[in-house]
Design an enzyme around this catalytic site. Sequence first.
Site, short mmCIF file in Angstrom:
data_model
loop_
_atom_site.label_atom_id
_atom_site.label_comp_id
_atom_site.label_asym_id
_atom_site.label_seq_id
_atom_site.Cartn_x
_atom_site.Cartn_y
_atom_site.Cartn_z
N HIS A 15 -7.06 -5.95 -1.17
CA HIS A 15 -5.92 -5.10 -0.84
C HIS A 15 -5.02 -5.76 0.20
O HIS A 15 -3.80 -5.55 0.21
CB HIS A 15 -6.42 -3.74 -0.34
CG HIS A 15 -5.33 -2.73 -0.17
ND1 HIS A 15 -4.60 -2.23 -1.23
CD2 HIS A 15 -4.83 -2.13 0.93
CE1 HIS A 15 -3.70 -1.37 -0.79
NE2 HIS A 15 -3.82 -1.29 0.52
N SER B 231 0.84 -1.19 0.00
CA SER B 231 0.00 0.00 0.00
C SER B 231 0.88 1.26 0.00
O SER B 231 1.75 1.41 -0.84
CB SER B 231 -0.96 -0.05 1.19
OG SER B 231 -1.99 0.89 1.07
N ASP C 67 -8.31 -5.87 -5.68
CA ASP C 67 -8.06 -4.74 -4.80
C ASP C 67 -9.01 -3.60 -5.17
O ASP C 67 -9.01 -3.14 -6.31
CB ASP C 67 -6.61 -4.29 -4.94
CG ASP C 67 -6.19 -3.26 -3.91
OD1 ASP C 67 -7.06 -2.57 -3.34
OD2 ASP C 67 -4.98 -3.15 -3.68
#
Length: 195
Positions: A173, A19, A145
């Site tokens: 994610h 991320s 995601d």
Amino acid sequence: MEFLLSLAEEEQVILVGHSFGGLCISVAMELFPTKIAAAVFVSAWLPSPDLNYLDLLQEYKSRSEFNSIMLDENTNNHQNGSRAFDPQFLASNTYQLSPSEDLTLALSLLRPFPIFGDEDLQENTQLTRDNYGIVAKVYIVCEQDKLFKHDFQLFMIERNPPNDVKVIAGADHMSMFSKPQELFSYLQEITDTYY
């Protein structure tokens, strides 16, 4: 950064960023390129000398519907510059394919995080071909995601081609929870290849 600084000259590591952690490992690549055997971006920000943080942010905003709903307004503390993700947002858009136990644990550990200004991030994420550019990069795409959608991940890959691209089908994610075996297998493969 302290850990990388403490490594002996001949030692190397493989960094994994997930991320927004892609920004962190990118800065580490810039500062310590000879100490990093490879950098792995798991559904992560993938900046480059030609694709800076502000460009990525603008592209992300143009592709995302989450600009105004991903932060919990009840936990905003504008005085200390921190915010927290909304629990319902996490359940629906970040952990949507992960086991419920992992979401429950994440929600119990949820804390406000600092918000940095765009100028701060721009200034602290300047990357060069001479440092960042010499480190091997692998990108792991998480196909389901919702936070970093597939097309955004592909945009970053096309603009900053890594040495290798892996794809985890059916991963949200949080691939370390939704598809842990697949992620581990890729990390092992990357280690065997680059370390």
